[in-house]
Scaffold this motif. Structure first.
Motif, PDB file in Angstrom:
ATOM      1  N   VAL A   2     -16.080  -1.227  -0.553  1.00 51.59           N
ATOM      2  CA  VAL A   2     -16.207   0.337  -0.821  1.00 51.59           C
ATOM      3  C   VAL A   2     -16.247   0.367  -2.236  1.00 51.59           C
ATOM      4  N   PRO A   3     -16.757   1.475  -2.555  1.00 54.54           N
ATOM      5  CA  PRO A   3     -16.871   2.029  -4.006  1.00 54.54           C
ATOM      6  C   PRO A   3     -15.407   2.291  -4.665  1.00 54.54           C
ATOM      7  N   LYS A   4     -15.287   1.719  -5.807  1.00 57.27           N
ATOM      8  CA  LYS A   4     -13.766   2.059  -6.367  1.00 57.27           C
ATOM      9  C   LYS A   4     -13.407   3.513  -6.384  1.00 57.27           C
ATOM     10  N   ALA A   5     -14.499   4.438  -6.557  1.00 56.62           N
ATOM     11  CA  ALA A   5     -14.296   5.845  -6.620  1.00 56.62           C
ATOM     12  C   ALA A   5     -13.792   6.251  -5.295  1.00 56.62           C
ATOM     13  N   ASP A   6     -14.038   5.607  -4.287  1.00 57.63           N
ATOM     14  CA  ASP A   6     -13.760   6.147  -2.976  1.00 57.63           C
ATOM     15  C   ASP A   6     -12.693   5.085  -2.205  1.00 57.63           C
ATOM     16  N   PHE A   7     -11.958   4.506  -2.981  1.00 54.99           N
ATOM     17  CA  PHE A   7     -10.987   3.518  -2.377  1.00 54.99           C
ATOM     18  C   PHE A   7     -10.211   4.186  -1.534  1.00 54.99           C
ATOM     19  N   PRO A   8      -9.999   3.508  -0.017  1.00 56.60           N
ATOM     20  CA  PRO A   8      -9.545   4.362   0.988  1.00 56.60           C
ATOM     21  C   PRO A   8      -7.834   4.000   0.948  1.00 56.60           C
ATOM     22  N   ALA A   9      -7.164   4.683   0.123  1.00 56.96           N
ATOM     23  CA  ALA A   9      -5.814   4.168  -0.051  1.00 56.96           C
ATOM     24  C   ALA A   9      -5.072   4.475   1.302  1.00 56.96           C
ATOM     25  N   ASP A  10      -5.281   5.397   2.065  1.00 58.80           N
ATOM     26  CA  ASP A  10      -4.812   5.544   3.273  1.00 58.80           C
ATOM     27  C   ASP A  10      -4.594   4.505   4.185  1.00 58.80           C
ATOM     28  N   GLU A  11      -5.918   3.758   4.420  1.00 54.81           N
ATOM     29  CA  GLU A  11      -6.198   2.622   4.968  1.00 54.81           C
ATOM     30  C   GLU A  11      -5.523   1.467   4.674  1.00 54.81           C
ATOM     31  N   VAL A  12      -5.605   1.457   3.357  1.00 50.91           N
ATOM     32  CA  VAL A  12      -4.987   0.191   2.704  1.00 50.91           C
ATOM     33  C   VAL A  12      -3.413   0.135   2.531  1.00 50.91           C
ATOM     34  N   TYR A  13      -2.590   1.431   2.319  1.00 48.70           N
ATOM     35  CA  TYR A  13      -1.486   1.414   1.849  1.00 48.70           C
ATOM     36  C   TYR A  13      -0.785   1.978   3.110  1.00 48.70           C
ATOM     37  N   GLY A  14      -1.325   2.783   3.949  1.00 52.34           N
ATOM     38  CA  GLY A  14      -0.756   3.727   5.005  1.00 52.34           C
ATOM     39  C   GLY A  14       0.165   2.815   6.039  1.00 52.34           C
ATOM     40  N   ASP A  15       0.843   3.232   6.660  1.00 52.91           N
ATOM     41  CA  ASP A  15       1.742   2.649   7.595  1.00 52.91           C
ATOM     42  C   ASP A  15       1.094   2.225   8.930  1.00 52.91           C
ATOM     43  N   VAL A  16       1.523   1.134   9.224  1.00 49.87           N
ATOM     44  CA  VAL A  16       1.083   0.480  10.437  1.00 49.87           C
ATOM     45  C   VAL A  16       2.016   0.055  11.538  1.00 49.87           C
ATOM     46  N   ASP A  17       1.784  -0.245  12.736  1.00 49.14           N
ATOM     47  CA  ASP A  17       2.895  -0.477  13.683  1.00 49.14           C
ATOM     48  C   ASP A  17       3.111  -1.919  14.146  1.00 49.14           C
ATOM     49  N   ARG A  18       2.544  -2.787  13.083  1.00 43.47           N
ATOM     50  CA  ARG A  18       2.627  -4.187  13.254  1.00 43.47           C
ATOM     51  C   ARG A  18       2.386  -5.117  11.698  1.00 43.47           C
ATOM     52  N   PRO A  19       2.796  -6.107  11.924  1.00 39.17           N
ATOM     53  CA  PRO A  19       2.503  -7.059  10.592  1.00 39.17           C
ATOM     54  C   PRO A  19       1.191  -7.080  10.037  1.00 39.17           C
TER      55      PRO A  19
END
Lengths: 203, 114
Positions: free
Chosen positions: A155-172
């Motif tokens: 992904v372009p750095k300008a459009d880094f998907p912070a939510d998908e990378v750092y967002g909460d998930v329900d498993r390890p």
């Protein structure tokens, strides 16, 4: 109704009331009532369980031949993530504000794609990973949880998907991040992000 | 007889009252029972290819501090040796120039002296 039959009716009614009251009390105490059965069946039989918190000290990606120590990283003064030092023996780094590998949540590990004059970085070929391939973390307390790649994205750095990378998930889960895309004079325009999920808690 | 019926009725009422308990949602304990976590179980099981995209959970803050920008993990390597080549060419040119200047000075001195 003659007296004996009336007496029998009253006795039978009383007995049935007592029995029904006693029956309702038994279920919660013993846990053997019908409610406990669906509760037990909620737990998947073969699911990989989360492991306890333990700092990662190493990372292996067998298909890429990567076997690296892992250092701890925090935040730089400008609020961006610290990155491993640019050295000849490049290492990966775990972002200490994320869960440790194997805990529920996205554990974030970053590494360089290239390290200037020293050449290739530890994550030089990260973009070659494919879905299902294995990643093994080594934890300080000895566990080695295994992850399976679920997605690889550039992904372009300008459009880094912070939510998908750092967002909460329900498993390890695991996130491996490096730079990518066509190299320019200033560096790289993109980020390569590997998404992986726990497949085995390991030994 | 009437006393027997009344006694039996009183006993039945007592039994009903004794059986009446507060209506708690889960069990007879007023203390909330621990919630079964349905979300804590990892989904991929033994599969080596779990679902492609991560699933969101209602909880917050697994990553306690979200960094501001994308990590900068690529220090561009040196220009594939071209920098060294440029230095080499420049040095050679300087040496040739210096040698030419020295030859010129020697010839000029000889010419002057002659």
């Amino acid at each position: 109704m003659n007296p004996p039959s009336r007496r029998a009716f009253v006795t039978a009614a009383t007995a049935s009331l007592l029995v029904s009251c006693a029956g309702h009390r038994a279920d919660p105490e013993t846990g053997s009532g019908p409610r406990s059965t669906p509760t037990r069946s909620r737990t998947p039989v073969n699911a990989a369980r989360a492991v306890g918190r333990s700092v990662p000290v190493g990372l292996r990606i067998p298909v890429l031949g990567v076997d690296t120590p892992v250092i701890r990283l925090g935040l730089a003064p400008d609020g961006s993530m610290e990155v491993p030092p640019v050295t000849a023996h490049d290492r990966a780094g775990w972002y200490r504000h994320s869960p440790t590998p194997g805990q529920v949540g996205p554990s974030v590990i970053v590494g360089h794609v290239t390290v200037g004059a020293y050449g290739d970085g530890v994550f030089r070929h990260l973009a070659r990973l494919r879905r299902g391939e294995r990643i093994v973390a080594r934890l300080a307390e000895g566990a080695a949880p295994e992850f399976a790649v679920t997605a690889v994205r550039t992904v372009p750095k300008a459009d880094f998907p912070a939510d998908e990378v750092y967002g909460d998930v329900d498993r390890p889960e695991l996130r491996l991040i490096t730079c990518g895309g066509p190299r320019t004079g200033d560096g790289y325009p993109d980020n390569v992000i590997v998404f992986a999920a726990l497949s085995s808690a390991g030994p | 007889m009437r006393r027997t019926v009344l006694s039996a009725t009183a006993l039945a009422c007592a039994a009903v009252l004794a059986g009446t308990v507060p209506a708690f949602a889960d069990g007879a304990s007023p203390v909330p029972s621990p919630r079964e976590s349905v979300t804590a179980s990892p989904a991929p099981a033994e599969s080596t290819a779990p679902s492609a995209e991560p699933t969101r959970a209602p909880a917050e803050g697994q990553v306690s501090v979200v960094p501001r920008e994308a990590p900068d993990t690529g220090v561009a390597p040196a220009q594939d040796g071209s920098g060294a080549q440029t230095g080499l060419i420049g040095g050679a040119a300087a040496a040739v120039f210096a040698a030419g200047g020295a030859v010129f000075l020697v010839r000029r001195r000889r010419a002057t002296g002659a």
